[in-house]
Structure formats: C-alpha cells, structure tokens
Write an enzyme that holds these catalytic residues in place. Structure first.
Site, mmCIF file in Angstrom:
data_model
loop_
_atom_site.group_PDB
_atom_site.id
_atom_site.type_symbol
_atom_site.label_atom_id
_atom_site.label_comp_id
_atom_site.label_asym_id
_atom_site.label_seq_id
_atom_site.Cartn_x
_atom_site.Cartn_y
_atom_site.Cartn_z
ATOM 1 N N ASP A 22 27.640 52.710 31.368
ATOM 2 C CA ASP A 22 27.146 54.120 30.797
ATOM 3 C C ASP A 22 26.852 54.964 32.143
ATOM 4 O O ASP A 22 26.357 54.259 33.050
ATOM 5 C CB ASP A 22 25.876 53.643 30.109
ATOM 6 C CG ASP A 22 25.756 54.806 29.237
ATOM 7 O OD1 ASP A 22 26.136 55.966 29.052
ATOM 8 O OD2 ASP A 22 24.539 54.745 28.509
ATOM 9 N N ASN A 70 32.964 56.821 20.037
ATOM 10 C CA ASN A 70 33.389 57.999 21.146
ATOM 11 C C ASN A 70 34.483 58.955 20.926
ATOM 12 O O ASN A 70 34.997 59.944 21.232
ATOM 13 C CB ASN A 70 34.286 57.299 22.305
ATOM 14 C CG ASN A 70 32.935 56.622 23.351
ATOM 15 O OD1 ASN A 70 33.258 55.628 23.982
ATOM 16 N ND2 ASN A 70 31.853 57.022 23.137
HETATM 17 C C1 FPP Z 1 29.867 56.031 29.034
HETATM 18 O O1 FPP Z 1 29.297 57.231 29.865
HETATM 19 C C2 FPP Z 1 31.257 55.770 29.396
HETATM 20 C C3 FPP Z 1 32.499 55.709 28.775
HETATM 21 C C4 FPP Z 1 32.266 56.244 27.349
HETATM 22 C C5 FPP Z 1 33.704 55.548 29.225
HETATM 23 C C6 FPP Z 1 33.780 54.321 29.997
HETATM 24 C C7 FPP Z 1 34.880 54.489 30.743
HETATM 25 C C8 FPP Z 1 35.423 54.091 32.034
HETATM 26 C C9 FPP Z 1 34.350 53.630 32.900
HETATM 27 C C10 FPP Z 1 36.563 54.704 32.627
HETATM 28 C C11 FPP Z 1 37.833 53.649 32.786
HETATM 29 C C12 FPP Z 1 37.452 52.432 32.296
HETATM 30 C C13 FPP Z 1 38.199 51.213 32.744
HETATM 31 C C14 FPP Z 1 37.726 49.667 32.104
HETATM 32 C C15 FPP Z 1 39.252 51.192 33.638
HETATM 33 P P1 FPP Z 1 29.041 58.472 29.394
HETATM 34 O O2 FPP Z 1 30.061 59.335 29.112
HETATM 35 O O3 FPP Z 1 28.431 58.214 27.790
HETATM 36 O O4 FPP Z 1 27.818 59.169 30.007
HETATM 37 P P2 FPP Z 1 26.662 59.575 29.784
HETATM 38 O O5 FPP Z 1 25.740 58.781 29.022
HETATM 39 O O6 FPP Z 1 25.951 59.981 31.210
HETATM 40 O O7 FPP Z 1 27.035 60.959 29.373
#
Ligand code: FPP
Length: 242
Positions: A22, A70
């Site tokens: 996250d 998501n």
């Molecule tokens: C949450 O951060 C993250 C995600 C919804 C996606 C996770 C995906 C990756 C790290 C990309 C690639 C993955 C792999 C396994 C290669 P957020 O967008 O909710 O962050 P925020 O809370 O700060 O908005």
C-alpha cells in the site's frame, strides 16, 4: 523453518510472509507524479523484496496486487496496473530458470484481460516444479469472495454426492480456498500507515502477527522487512493457549 541473520541475530524466518503493498498513490502524489508511476515504483520494490525473501529462505510470499474493490479505480489506472502485472510476470517467466521462483495466483482471474490470464496460467504451469520461494499474486482477490466461492464449491460437491455436510471441517474447508496446500502466513505486513486488513486473507490471517509500518510501499526496503521480522519475534505467539 530456515534461519537467517536479521538485525545481527540468527533467527528463524517465517515460512510464509504476506504483504499489502500500500501507498503507491501517495508516494506518486508526494512527487507530483501520476499514480501509475507510483505503481511502477511499487513493482520494483516487489521485485527487490521477493528476491530478498528468497535469499532469507522464506518459502511463501503472498502479495496483494489487485483487489476485487480495485475495479472502482479510474480506467487508466486499472489498465496501467494490468500492463505492469503483465510485465513482471513476463520478466519472471524469463528469469525463472535462474531464480527458481514458483508463481501462483489467488483470485478470480476470469475478469482479467485474456492475455494476462494466459500469461498467469503459463507462469503457473512452467514454474510448478521449482523449489525456491513460491510467490502468490492476489489478483482480483477478495477474502470474502474467496470464502463465498469455497462455500459454493463445497455445496456443489454435496449436491453432486461427492461430499457429506458432516465432513466439513476447518481443514476440509481450507482445501476449497485459493490457498489450499499453503500454510497460513505467520506474518502479515501493511506499510503506508493504514491499520486494516482490507479484505486480505480473512480466513488465513486468524493467527497471523500483523505488523503495520509507516513507510510507503515504493520506499520499503529489505531493512524494513528485517524490522518486521524482528517485531514478529518480539511478540509472544500463544495460539489461544497460556
Ligand atoms: C495500493 O496502493 C497498491 C495497489 C492497488 C497495487 C499494487 C500493485 C503493484 C505494487 C504493482 C505491481 C505488482 C506486482 C506484484 C508486480 P494505493 O494505490 O492504494 O496507494 P494509496 O493508498 O497511497 O493511494
């Protein structure tokens, strides 16, 4: 359980570590970059941490890459994430013989782009025999969704005469989950300061140690993983006993 030197001490390493990756969006916002740049940086962190887990002797690493919630995100962010996932799976396939990483996918893959589904299946099949770390990618995954699907599948087996209702135990139920044959995670890490499970591994987290950290996922380093493992060892795990 493997042992490794962590924070100067030789300690047993959890067999299974799960991570809610996250904070990508906030990381990007802090730098005036688009959210997809945060996910790209998060992807690089994933690669580093997966390699570090392999070097420590962690047997299973489960990462929350895309949740059933998501899909509510803007179309552009979703397609960016799908492209990134494809990139890391393709690279994983390329480096597979070298790294011995086993790929596994938890979630309903049928809603993902067809190309990505094919890639996931290919990665799973081609890596099935490898004996390094197993990475479980949670894609279109939700803990409640997983439990409902397991209940539905068991009910179907009962209707078809394959099972009797009395046969249902925790162990039998576990075999209907995406995580069948994978031990429950001893340690679940959530960076970014949020203190929730957000529908991640609801069944499997019954006795997991939860470690919440104040670092955004793209900034997460092997030293942060060490810190989480040290915190895990500081806690006294009693499983409901005394
Ligand atoms: C949450 O951060 C993250 C995600 C919804 C996606 C996770 C995906 C990756 C790290 C990309 C690639 C993955 C792999 C396994 C290669 P957020 O967008 O909710 O962050 P925020 O809370 O700060 O908005």
């Amino acid at each position: 359980m493997a042992e490794a030197v962590i924070g100067g001490k030789t300690l047993p390493v959890p067999r299974h570590i799960a991570i809610i990756m996250d904070g990508n969006g906030r990381w990007a916002k802090n730098r005036g970059l688009p959210r997809t740049a945060g996910h790209a940086a998060g992807g690089e962190t994933f690669r580093k941490i997966a390699n570090y887990c392999r070097s420590l002797g962690v047997e299973y690493l489960t990462v929350y890459a895309f949740s059933t919630e998501n899909w509510k995100r803007p179309e552009k962010e979703i397609s960016g994430l799908m492209t990134l996932l494809g990139k890391y799976i393709r690279e994983g396939l390329r480096d597979m013989e070298k790294n011995h990483v086993r790929f596994c996918f938890f979630g309903d893959l049928s809603r993902l782009p067809q190309k990505l589904q094919t890639l996931c299946l290919e990665a799973q099949e081609r890596s099935a025999g490898f004996e390094g770390v197993q990475v479980n990618f949670c894609l279109n995954y939700g803990g409640r969704d997983e439990i409902v699907k397991a209940a539905r599948d068991f009910a179907r087996d009962v209707a078809n005469g394959v099972r009797q209702p009395e046969e249902l135990t925790e162990d039998v139920f576990s075999q209907y989950l995406y995580s069948k044959d994978v031990p429950d995670p001893e340690l679940i890490i959530r960076p970014s300061g949020e203190m929730r499970l957000s529908n991640f591994l609801l069944w499997q987290s019954a006795y997991s140690e939860l470690v919440f950290m104040n670092v955004l996922w793209p900034d997460f380093t092997p030293a942060d993983l060490d810190e989480a493992i040290l915190e895990y060892h500081r806690r006294n795990r009693r499983f409901g006993g005394v």
